[in-house]
Design an enzyme around this catalytic site. Structure first.
Site, PDB file in Angstrom:
ATOM      1  N   ARG A  61       6.569   0.708 -15.856  1.00 41.32           N
ATOM      2  CA  ARG A  61       5.861   2.091 -16.248  1.00 41.32           C
ATOM      3  C   ARG A  61       4.775   2.278 -15.575  1.00 41.32           C
ATOM      4  O   ARG A  61       3.770   1.348 -16.053  1.00 41.32           O
ATOM      5  CB  ARG A  61       5.906   2.321 -17.907  1.00 41.32           C
ATOM      6  CG  ARG A  61       5.647   3.933 -18.101  1.00 41.32           C
ATOM      7  CD  ARG A  61       5.692   4.375 -19.385  1.00 41.32           C
ATOM      8  NE  ARG A  61       5.018   5.609 -19.527  1.00 41.32           N
ATOM      9  CZ  ARG A  61       5.026   6.614 -20.678  1.00 41.32           C
ATOM     10  NH1 ARG A  61       5.695   5.988 -21.721  1.00 41.32           N
ATOM     11  NH2 ARG A  61       4.771   7.757 -20.443  1.00 41.32           N
ATOM     12  N   ASN A  91      -0.178  -2.016   0.753  1.00 40.89           N
ATOM     13  CA  ASN A  91       0.199  -3.168  -0.080  1.00 40.89           C
ATOM     14  C   ASN A  91      -1.088  -4.161  -0.641  1.00 40.89           C
ATOM     15  O   ASN A  91      -1.492  -4.287  -1.765  1.00 40.89           O
ATOM     16  CB  ASN A  91       1.137  -4.237   0.353  1.00 40.89           C
ATOM     17  CG  ASN A  91       1.098  -5.489  -0.194  1.00 40.89           C
ATOM     18  OD1 ASN A  91       1.858  -5.499  -1.231  1.00 40.89           O
ATOM     19  ND2 ASN A  91       0.602  -6.467   0.293  1.00 40.89           N
ATOM     20  N   LYS A  92      -2.097  -4.273   0.430  1.00 42.08           N
ATOM     21  CA  LYS A  92      -3.110  -5.052  -0.024  1.00 42.08           C
ATOM     22  C   LYS A  92      -4.013  -4.162  -0.666  1.00 42.08           C
ATOM     23  O   LYS A  92      -4.573  -4.697  -1.532  1.00 42.08           O
ATOM     24  CB  LYS A  92      -3.858  -5.368   1.402  1.00 42.08           C
ATOM     25  CG  LYS A  92      -5.259  -6.284   1.399  1.00 42.08           C
ATOM     26  CD  LYS A  92      -5.706  -6.439   2.755  1.00 42.08           C
ATOM     27  CE  LYS A  92      -7.211  -7.245   2.402  1.00 42.08           C
ATOM     28  NZ  LYS A  92      -8.178  -6.357   1.711  1.00 42.08           N
ATOM     29  N   ASP A 121      -1.982   2.330  14.932  1.00 42.87           N
ATOM     30  CA  ASP A 121      -0.866   1.741  14.386  1.00 42.87           C
ATOM     31  C   ASP A 121       0.171   3.169  13.963  1.00 42.87           C
ATOM     32  O   ASP A 121       1.238   3.042  13.725  1.00 42.87           O
ATOM     33  CB  ASP A 121      -1.431   1.235  13.061  1.00 42.87           C
ATOM     34  CG  ASP A 121      -1.742  -0.255  13.423  1.00 42.87           C
ATOM     35  OD1 ASP A 121      -1.443  -0.700  14.502  1.00 42.87           O
ATOM     36  OD2 ASP A 121      -2.226  -0.857  12.775  1.00 42.87           O
TER      37      ASP A 121
END
Length: 276
Positions: free
Chosen positions: A148, A164-165, A45
């Site tokens: 924050r 993200n995961k 990838d």
């Protein structure tokens, strides 16, 4: 047909590129790195992400093919031992494609220098290098929260299985044309209070992150790390452009997820038995 071939530096990838180049030489397919119709990525990838950013200015004209020489690839449908079959599919290609959404990223600065524009296939992450990051987050121009923490990640559906995961985001099917924002180690107290869960934003909305003035931000676009100073604001939305893959062989998304995170594919199990 004109193709470009991009391979990583591993021995297996270089061997596959040499073999594919030789096979193509015996056909009417032309190798053209400047104006290809199809870009063939050999590696994983990361190699395909590099190919995407190299040809990002030609997205409306080209399609991608991914060949993986390792054991896992979300964007790679072919294996290095299938080069003859891949060549046959190229010779019989009828122009069909599968497309995925991209992330549009626009960055403006406190010192009024020219704004910057990027496209991301997976995600864009903003962090501070030395302190916690403070930012006002707006959705479609309306202030949503003051954040924050360590940083924020905004991902495409295909990027939802990556960083993200790992920071608690949801896995989203790429047919769902949305973007997702996930907090990275947020601090919640009486002064700073954020939602604390991932946000999935519709394709007709956008996210604006307004940052406190500082000179130690790190902006990441896919695998590219871009130290930036004086970032004032970042705007995220689903891009008008999309990435297109050839449709001759395309693995079902949830099968990719299962193979990556739950169990090995039957093909990989067979290969392990053969190698043993």
């Amino acid at each position: 047909m004109k193709v470009s071939i991009i391979a990583n530096r591993s021995e297996k990838s270089q061997q596959a590129m040499a073999k594919l180049t030789k096979l193509i030489a015996a056909t009417e397919i032309e190798i053209n790195d400047k104006q290809p119709d199809i870009v063939i990525s050999i590696g994983g990838d990361g190699t395909l992400l590099s190919a995407f950013h190299r040809y990002v200015h030609l997205l409306n004209k080209i399609r991608f093919v991914g060949i993986h020489t390792g054991h896992l690839g979300f964007y790679t449908d072919w294996r290095d031992y299938e080069l003859e079959k891949l060549l046959t599919s190229l010779l019989n290609d009828e122009g069909q494609s599968v497309s995925y959404p991209l992330l549009d990223v626009r960055v403006t600065f406190y010192d009024n220098k020219e704004s910057q524009h990027f496209l991301a296939l997976n995600e864009c992450t903003i962090k501070r290098m030395t302190q916690t990051m403070v930012a006002d987050i707006s959705i479609k121009k309306e202030l949503f929260e003051r954040f924050r923490g360590d940083g924020l990640s905004v991902a495409t559906p295909t990027g939802s299985t990556g960083y993200n995961k790992s920071v608690g985001g949801a896995v989203i099917h790429p047919r769902v044309n949305v973007l997702q924002m996930t907090e990275i180690a947020s601090l919640n107290n009486r002064v700073y209070r954020s939602l604390g869960s991932p946000l999935v934003i519709a394709n007709d909305e956008w996210i604006t992150i307004a940052l406190a003035e500082a000179d130690d931000y790190l902006l990441s676009i896919d695998q590219l790390n871009l130290p930036q100073s004086k970032i004032k604001q970042i705007e995220y939305r689903i891009a008008d452009e999309r990435i297109h893959f050839t449709a001759s062989k395309h693995t079902h998304f949830w099968r990719r997820v299962k193979d990556a995170f739950i169990e090995k594919s039957s093909e990989e199990k067979d290969l392990e038995i053969h190698d043993f």
